[in-house]
Design an enzyme around this catalytic site. Structure first.
Site, PDB file in Angstrom:
ATOM      1  N   ARG A 148       0.868  -1.171   0.000  1.00 35.96           N
ATOM      2  CA  ARG A 148       0.000   0.000   0.000  1.00 35.96           C
ATOM      3  C   ARG A 148       0.907   1.224   0.000  1.00 35.96           C
ATOM      4  NH1 ARG A 148      -1.991  -3.554   3.971  1.00 35.96           N
ATOM      5  NH2 ARG A 148      -4.068  -4.393   3.509  1.00 35.96           N
ATOM      6  N   LYS A 172      -1.777  -2.826   8.084  1.00 39.81           N
ATOM      7  CA  LYS A 172      -2.980  -2.442   8.826  1.00 39.81           C
ATOM      8  C   LYS A 172      -3.067  -3.212  10.132  1.00 39.81           C
ATOM      9  CE  LYS A 172      -6.078  -0.889   5.135  1.00 39.81           C
ATOM     10  NZ  LYS A 172      -7.373  -1.109   4.477  1.00 39.81           N
ATOM     11  N   HIS A 250      -2.239   2.526  -6.090  1.00 35.44           N
ATOM     12  CA  HIS A 250      -3.136   1.404  -5.840  1.00 35.44           C
ATOM     13  C   HIS A 250      -3.280   0.523  -7.083  1.00 35.44           C
ATOM     14  CE1 HIS A 250      -5.541  -0.335  -2.728  1.00 35.44           C
ATOM     15  NE2 HIS A 250      -6.587  -0.471  -3.522  1.00 35.44           N
ATOM     16  N   ARG A 253      -0.487  -1.794  -7.199  1.00 43.83           N
ATOM     17  CA  ARG A 253      -0.734  -2.886  -6.240  1.00 43.83           C
ATOM     18  C   ARG A 253      -1.638  -3.945  -6.866  1.00 43.83           C
ATOM     19  NH1 ARG A 253      -1.261  -4.293  -0.644  1.00 43.83           N
ATOM     20  NH2 ARG A 253      -3.388  -4.751   0.043  1.00 43.83           N
ATOM     21  N   HIS A 276      -3.859  -8.980   3.262  1.00 43.48           N
ATOM     22  CA  HIS A 276      -5.304  -9.078   3.459  1.00 43.48           C
ATOM     23  C   HIS A 276      -5.589 -10.020   4.620  1.00 43.48           C
ATOM     24  CE1 HIS A 276      -6.200  -7.995  -1.032  1.00 43.48           C
ATOM     25  NE2 HIS A 276      -6.014  -6.925  -0.279  1.00 43.48           N
ATOM     26  N   TYR A 285      -9.657 -10.698  -7.280  1.00 44.49           N
ATOM     27  CA  TYR A 285      -8.745 -10.760  -8.425  1.00 44.49           C
ATOM     28  C   TYR A 285      -9.043 -11.959  -9.327  1.00 44.49           C
ATOM     29  CZ  TYR A 285      -6.158  -7.135  -6.062  1.00 44.49           C
ATOM     30  OH  TYR A 285      -5.803  -5.955  -5.461  1.00 44.49           O
TER      31      TYR A 285
END
Length: 307
Positions: A148, A172, A250, A253, A276, A285
């Site tokens: 990110r 995150k 992004h 990414r 994730h 995806y």
């Protein structure tokens, strides 16, 4: 003033108890301040809002042509805020509780073709000055790791010196993950690091005040901003003959993930590298690859040309 002070208390709680990132806190603040401004025109305070006030606010967002996804985010911010007020005993109900969020259609991620990605990288590799050397390192890292952009700009130089083959990233929720580095990314990174000190302010160089950011800047944050990285990528896209609307951190990414899957990587590995927490986030995806899979069946299945 009471309403704004309670928003500040909410943000402090999210930072201290939930470990919310700076980006998350800024998003909550923007949403809640917008809600407060709307209610001010109605003679109401955010901490005293009723379900009717919230519905009127959502109607206002719709009138401004904000997408269902954006409206849902605003509603989520309000829900968390009112839950906080209930926990603090400031109110005993959540006016968002019975309001359904707008329906959001599943949107497929945009991504670059392999050819366009190569064009972008080839242009970046033709670096002549220190700014271009830095940009080359940024592009190589984004595409090689799927970071990110917030993770990229908050990297410390020390994180690149532990093992030349990998990066340890704080993502995150303050979760660490390891991402591999390609040879080309490592080479671009090493070339840039040799010139990294030149991006420190002259005063910091003299005083030895190096905060350790991999991509230092003279701005308030001390490091390159997400916005600036986006600007640099669009400038590179124009130079590469690519529509700048097709390029963003992004999107690189997304290209990282899509190109890996196209070349046989398994979904679990891609999930771990992207950071994730839920594999369902990564599974989007597979929808991007649907056309390619259909072509594989049509081109190679023994029954596809019969009838």
């Amino acid at each position: 003033m009471v309403g704004s002070s309670r928003i500040s208390l909410f943000l402090e709680m999210m930072a201290a108890e939930r470990g919310a990132s700076l980006n998350t806190l800024q998003a909550y603040q923007r949403d809640l301040e917008r809600f407060a401004d709307f209610l001010k025109g109605q003679g109401q305070r955010p901490d005293r809002a009723t379900p009717s006030d919230v519905r009127s606010y959502l109607e206002d967002l719709t009138a401004e042509d904000l997408s269902p996804r954006t409206q849902a985010r605003h509603l989520s911010s309000l829900k968390q805020y009112f839950l906080f007020l209930m926990e603090e005993g400031i109110r005993n109900d959540n006016p968002v509780g019975e309001i359904n969020p707008p329906k959001i259609g599943q949107s497929l991620p945009k991504f670059l073709s392999v050819d366009d990605t190569e064009r972008l990288l080839d242009t970046a590799r033709d670096a002549k000055d220190k700014e271009e050397v830095r940009l080359h390192a940024l592009v190589e890292l984004l595409y090689a790791t799927g970071l990110r952009v917030s993770e990229l700009v908050s990297l410390k130089a020390s994180q690149t010196q532990r093992d030349p083959r990998i990066l340890t990233v704080l993502g995150k929720g303050n979760k660490e993950r390891i991402v591999p580095l390609s040879l080309s990314a490592r080479e671009a990174l090493d070339t840039y690091i040799a010139q990294r000190q030149t991006f420190l302010s002259s005063g910091d160089q003299v005083a030895g005040h190096d905060q350790g950011w991999l991509f230092p800047s003279r701005g308030k944050s001390g490091h390159l901003t997400r916005h600036r990285v986006g600007q640099l990528l669009k400038e590179l896209a124009i130079k590469s003959g690519i529509d700048p609307k097709k390029i963003s951190p992004h999107i690189l990414r997304h290209a990282f993930a899509t190109h890996l899957l196209e070349n046989g990587a398994d979904l679990r590995s891609v999930q771990k590298m992207l950071g994730h927490s839920d594999i369902s986030t990564t599974q989007i995806y597979t929808h991007v690859l649907q056309d390619r899979l259909q072509r594989l069946v049509l081109d190679h299945h023994p029954l596809s040309n019969k009838g």
